[in-house]
Design a protein around this motif. Structure first.
Motif, mmCIF file in Angstrom:
data_model
loop_
_atom_site.group_PDB
_atom_site.id
_atom_site.type_symbol
_atom_site.label_atom_id
_atom_site.label_comp_id
_atom_site.label_asym_id
_atom_site.label_seq_id
_atom_site.Cartn_x
_atom_site.Cartn_y
_atom_site.Cartn_z
ATOM 1 N N MET A 1 87.556 -66.002 57.691
ATOM 2 C CA MET A 1 87.489 -65.796 56.239
ATOM 3 C C MET A 1 86.614 -66.884 55.619
ATOM 4 N N PRO A 2 85.531 -66.516 54.926
ATOM 5 C CA PRO A 2 84.650 -67.525 54.331
ATOM 6 C C PRO A 2 85.305 -68.211 53.138
ATOM 7 N N ARG A 3 84.785 -69.360 52.807
ATOM 8 C CA ARG A 3 85.300 -70.083 51.649
ATOM 9 C C ARG A 3 84.915 -69.363 50.350
ATOM 10 N N PHE A 4 83.660 -68.888 50.276
ATOM 11 C CA PHE A 4 83.175 -68.252 49.057
ATOM 12 C C PHE A 4 82.662 -66.850 49.330
ATOM 13 N N SER A 5 82.912 -65.972 48.396
ATOM 14 C CA SER A 5 82.236 -64.670 48.347
ATOM 15 C C SER A 5 81.345 -64.694 47.115
ATOM 16 N N VAL A 6 80.042 -64.665 47.343
ATOM 17 C CA VAL A 6 79.074 -64.695 46.248
ATOM 18 C C VAL A 6 78.641 -63.256 45.967
ATOM 19 N N ILE A 7 78.981 -62.757 44.794
ATOM 20 C CA ILE A 7 78.732 -61.354 44.438
ATOM 21 C C ILE A 7 77.535 -61.295 43.507
ATOM 22 N N VAL A 8 76.509 -60.533 43.921
ATOM 23 C CA VAL A 8 75.243 -60.464 43.194
ATOM 24 C C VAL A 8 74.959 -59.021 42.802
ATOM 25 N N PRO A 9 75.242 -58.619 41.553
ATOM 26 C CA PRO A 9 74.842 -57.280 41.111
ATOM 27 C C PRO A 9 73.339 -57.259 40.860
ATOM 28 N N ALA A 10 72.690 -56.166 41.222
ATOM 29 C CA ALA A 10 71.230 -56.111 41.114
ATOM 30 C C ALA A 10 70.798 -54.798 40.474
ATOM 31 N N TYR A 11 70.114 -54.932 39.354
ATOM 32 C CA TYR A 11 69.555 -53.760 38.677
ATOM 33 C C TYR A 11 68.293 -54.193 37.928
ATOM 34 N N ARG A 12 67.166 -53.638 38.331
ATOM 35 C CA ARG A 12 65.868 -53.952 37.727
ATOM 36 C C ARG A 12 65.577 -55.458 37.730
ATOM 37 N N VAL A 13 65.834 -56.098 38.834
ATOM 38 C CA VAL A 13 65.550 -57.534 38.952
ATOM 39 C C VAL A 13 64.745 -57.811 40.222
ATOM 40 N N GLN A 14 63.917 -56.861 40.633
ATOM 41 C CA GLN A 14 63.194 -57.020 41.898
ATOM 42 C C GLN A 14 62.295 -58.263 41.905
ATOM 43 N N ALA A 15 61.784 -58.659 40.740
ATOM 44 C CA ALA A 15 60.899 -59.822 40.687
ATOM 45 C C ALA A 15 61.651 -61.135 40.871
ATOM 46 N N TYR A 16 62.963 -61.112 40.709
ATOM 47 C CA TYR A 16 63.749 -62.342 40.743
ATOM 48 C C TYR A 16 64.768 -62.389 41.876
ATOM 49 N N LEU A 17 64.997 -61.258 42.524
ATOM 50 C CA LEU A 17 66.092 -61.180 43.485
ATOM 51 C C LEU A 17 65.854 -62.061 44.704
ATOM 52 N N HIS A 18 64.608 -62.168 45.154
ATOM 53 C CA HIS A 18 64.334 -63.051 46.294
ATOM 54 C C HIS A 18 64.744 -64.488 45.979
ATOM 55 N N ALA A 19 64.325 -64.981 44.797
ATOM 56 C CA ALA A 19 64.662 -66.359 44.415
ATOM 57 C C ALA A 19 66.168 -66.533 44.286
ATOM 58 N N CYS A 20 66.839 -65.514 43.760
ATOM 59 C CA CYS A 20 68.292 -65.579 43.611
ATOM 60 C C CYS A 20 68.968 -65.742 44.970
ATOM 61 N N LEU A 21 68.638 -64.855 45.907
ATOM 62 C CA LEU A 21 69.295 -64.889 47.220
ATOM 63 C C LEU A 21 68.895 -66.121 48.014
ATOM 64 N N ASP A 22 67.621 -66.525 47.898
ATOM 65 C CA ASP A 22 67.188 -67.734 48.601
ATOM 66 C C ASP A 22 67.930 -68.963 48.089
ATOM 67 N N SER A 23 68.252 -68.976 46.797
ATOM 68 C CA SER A 23 68.959 -70.136 46.249
ATOM 69 C C SER A 23 70.360 -70.273 46.844
ATOM 70 N N VAL A 24 70.910 -69.168 47.337
ATOM 71 C CA VAL A 24 72.208 -69.226 48.015
ATOM 72 C C VAL A 24 72.014 -69.589 49.485
ATOM 73 N N LEU A 25 71.089 -68.902 50.139
ATOM 74 C CA LEU A 25 70.894 -69.113 51.575
ATOM 75 C C LEU A 25 70.358 -70.499 51.900
ATOM 76 N N ASN A 26 69.692 -71.149 50.943
ATOM 77 C CA ASN A 26 69.149 -72.489 51.186
ATOM 78 C C ASN A 26 70.155 -73.602 50.915
#
Length: 744
Positions: A1-26
């Motif tokens: 069981m992970p410590r955090f569940s990060v929930i990211v709703p996505a709608y018309r944010v294709q220009a920003y979604l990479h930066a959003c997810l990378d900010s978590v994965l990094n």
């Protein structure tokens, strides 16, 4: 069981979604899962989510069959979550570096509260980052965790879902879900905070809240803004179902009216012709939920009363009158400033006709900042050597406390300021004075500069537009023609200044007065400086002082200080100081604070910071030329060397002739400290060679030489540079004679 569940709703944010997810994965903290909910987005959000899910097993993609809105999308993410805590991040926002580690640490330190509230900063397309204006309510004082009744001011922090971490068991036990429609945060955040058995706060910016120019859902013109009424129905229904929460009813009622008022007066939200209907609905809610007991601020009472009375036309009339009053007030203010400016210039012209005051001297530095740099060293020395001299220092009101009591303070733009510029015989600055300064016959203007030039300066910037920006070179040369003396620290500086600032001044190659303090400060004073800055006893203090990047609007630095301090270990402390031109972009701005990172950007004296540190980490800053006087290690971090050279340019390659070890990236910097290369014999040799070339006159007497020459016109018996025993740095190379000559 992970410590955090990060929930990211996505709608018309294709220009920003990479930066959003990378900010978590990094993030350095890795115990989490990411649930990306594609809300049937018509752009590439779905494929981007799938791409990340294939790439990293911690990422899962949920695709909704039809567009449902933020609330249902978040519910879909919660249904899939397995983490101890739920974190929400909108698809166009980002986590700050080390956010998850800070959140995890704070949760552990506060005993695992139901809710943890953390801070955010609004980030703009220009790169500007502005912290939440109510951040003071997140101060980590008092009990580690508490109920909302103990800190009701927490409701002043923006009521959104994504600036909090929620214990999943608490959310499931209470049955909290998001409703459909706009303003879905409202019936989630208020009930969650009211019902939470324990709340904690984290006083750190964890989220970058992107301020999009266009495309923000809540900024669109639509009748869906009427959803706000249903959302407050849900909040009051929650309160009514729990008698113990009745004390919150008047508070929520007042906040509801504030929310209605904001919506009603926001341009571009309510469709044309719908304001009267909105006002009627607001009046109905006022009558339905009105609860005395939470008085509104005085400025809001009239608005609330008009809502309760349903006085739609009166409200709109007063709103329009207020806007008109604001415009008229701004116009009147502009007119007053223009009239005042004209009067001051007339005053200045009158003062120019009056005799000079031979015993008056005016000093300034860095565009009217505090008492600092070579002008400060010269002012103090002039007071000591020329008792009849009356000195003044020009600075902003907020920096007046840095000026010695014996020195008169002048604020820019005042009558006293213009009088001093018109009638003082001596004018000393490390930048240029106001372009409207009229250089009078008999006045003496000394330009001290502010450091040995490494980066391209003056007229050499003509062909470097990225660095020059809107620089007016004709005005620059008119300012240079006012100089009588140009102070130089070494022959390299002399050659650069005379070529890039061509005029008929006299060059004083006397050394750098601001470095005199390095040769005169003993270990006791150094220890006191370290104690005042909060440097733990026995720690190695590293001063991190990067320079300004002209080619960047946002001054984020590539060096990750949190990662560096963790690699260095518990015996190291970082004193982080941003460049003085980066007032809104501190070395730690947009990042999280760490107990062993001390932000010293606001400290008035960089010389004191140098004395208090054990080593310097910098890049292209002229501070390296000063710091080597202390004979302490210098490490250069030159990760963006190619970009910096292309945009700004340097007079020599610092990597080819450095004052110490050189790192090309962060990993190499870590290795330099891990292997002790930062203070090894090779670094010591480089530092000695660097000092021999650039510090031949820095012996603790530079200010005295300048004062004797400029203020006393005494060229005989000037103290020549010599190695100083005792408290001064050891190993100073053989000195060369002081030089003075006239440029042409």
């Amino acid at each position: 069981m992970p410590r955090f569940s990060v929930i990211v709703p996505a709608y018309r944010v294709q220009a920003y979604l990479h930066a959003c997810l990378d900010s978590v994965l990094n993030q350095s903290f890795k115990d989490y899962e990411i649930i990306v909910v594609d809300d049937c987005s018509p752009d590439a959000c779905g494929p981007i989510a799938d791409e990340y899910a294939v790439r990293d097993p911690r990422v899962s993609a949920v695709h909704l069959p039809h567009n449902s809105g933020l609330g249902p999308a978040r519910n879909a993410g919660v249904a899939r979550a397995t983490g101890d805590y739920l974190l929400f991040l909108d698809g166009d926002d980002t986590f700050a570096p080390e956010a998850l580690q800070a959140i995890a640490d704070r949760l552990e330190a506060t005993g695992g509260p139901d809710v943890l509230v953390y801070d955010y900063a609004r980030t703009y397309w220009s790169g500007e980052s502005v912290r939440n204006t109510f951040s003071q309510h997140l101060a980590e004082t008092g009990p580690a965790s508490f109920r909302l009744t103990e800190r009701p001011e927490l409701l002043k922090v923006l009521m959104v879902v994504w600036n909090k971490a929620y214990r999943r068991e608490f959310i499931e036990a209470e049955g909290f879900t998001f409703p459909p429609g706009y303003y879905e945060d409202t019936p989630w955040t208020y009930p969650v905070l009211m019902a939470a058995g324990s709340i904690a706060v984290l006083d750190a910016v964890c989220v970058g809240y992107r301020q999009r120019r266009r495309g923000n859902i809540l900024s669109t013109t639509t009748r869906r803004h009427f959803d706000v009424f249903d959302q407050y129905d849900r909040v009051f229904a929650f309160i009514d179902a729990r008698p113990e929460l009745a004390l919150w009813r008047p508070v929520i009622f007042r906040r509801m009216l504030d929310h209605f008022s904001t919506l009603f007066t926001s341009r571009g939200r309510l469709p044309r012709g719908s304001r009267a209907e909105f006002f009627r609905r607001a009046r109905a809610h006022c009558r339905r939920y009105r609860t005395p007991g939470a008085p509104a601020p005085r400025r809001a009472r009239l608005r609330h009363a008009l809502f309760r009375l349903g006085a739609h036309r009166t409200y709109r009339t007063l709103w329009a009158a207020q806007r008109l009053r604001g415009r008229l007030g701004r116009a009147a203010s502009t007119a007053r400033r223009a009239a005042r400016g004209a009067a001051l210039q007339l005053h200045y012209r009158v003062q120019l006709r009056l005799p000079l005051r031979d015993g008056d001297a005016v000093f300034a530095a860095y565009w009217h900042r505090g008492y600092t740099c070579s002008p400060a060293a010269l002012e103090a020395t002039a007071r000591a050597l020329v008792p009849s001299l009356r000195t003044s220092w020009i600075c902003r009101p907020e920096d007046a406390h840095t000026v010695p009591e014996a020195t008169r303070v002048l604020h820019p733009g005042t009558a006293a300021y213009w009088t001093a510029l018109a009638r003082s015989k001596y004018l000393v600055n490390n930048v240029n004075f106001d372009r409207r300064l009229v250089k009078r016959r008999g006045q003496v203007l000394l330009q001290t500069h502010h450091g040995t030039p490494l980066k391209t300066m003056g007229t050499d910037l003509v062909h470097r537009p990225a660095a020059a920006g809107s620089m007016d070179f004709d005005q620059l040369l008119r300012n240079v023609d006012k100089w009588d003396f140009s102070l130089s620290a070494n022959q390299h500086s002399t050659l650069v200044w005379e070529r890039t600032y061509p005029s008929g001044y006299t060059t004083l190659e006397y050394g750098s007065p601001r470095n005199d303090v390095f040769h005169r400060t003993g270990p006791e004073e150094t220890a006191r400086l370290r104690e005042r800055l909060g440097v733990p006893e026995g720690s190695h203090a590293l001063l991190y002082a990067p320079t300004h990047r002209d080619y960047r609007r946002a001054q984020q630095h590539s060096l990750d200080l949190e990662q560096l301090v963790r690699v260095l270990g518990p015996h190291f402390v970082i004193l982080a100081r941003s460049h003085y031109l980066d007032a809104t972009a501190r070395a730690t701005a947009g990042h999280l604070r760490h107990p062993r990172i001390i932000d010293v950007s606001g400290h008035p004296s960089v010389e004191e910071l140098c004395l208090a540190s054990d080593a310097l980490i910098t890049d292209y800053s002229s501070l390296m030329f000063d710091y080597v006087n202390l004979d302490r290690p210098v490490v250069l971090h030159l990760e963006d060397a190619q970009a910096y050279e292309a945009a700004r340019g340097t007079y020599f390659d610092p990597a080819a002739f450095p004052p110490g070890a050189v790192a090309r990236d962060q990993e190499e910097l870590h290795e330099i400290f891990a292997t002790d290369h930062w203070r090894g014999p090779r670094s010591t040799q480089r530092r000695a060679a660097f000092r021999a070339r650039f510090c031949p006159y820095d012996d603790g007497h530079a200010a005295e030489r300048v004062v004797r020459r400029v203020f006393l016109d005494d060229t005989s018996g000037l103290p020549l540079p010599a190695t100083q025993p005792g408290n001064g740095p050891t190993g100073v190379p053989r000195q060369v004679p002081v030089r003075e000559y006239t440029g042409g």
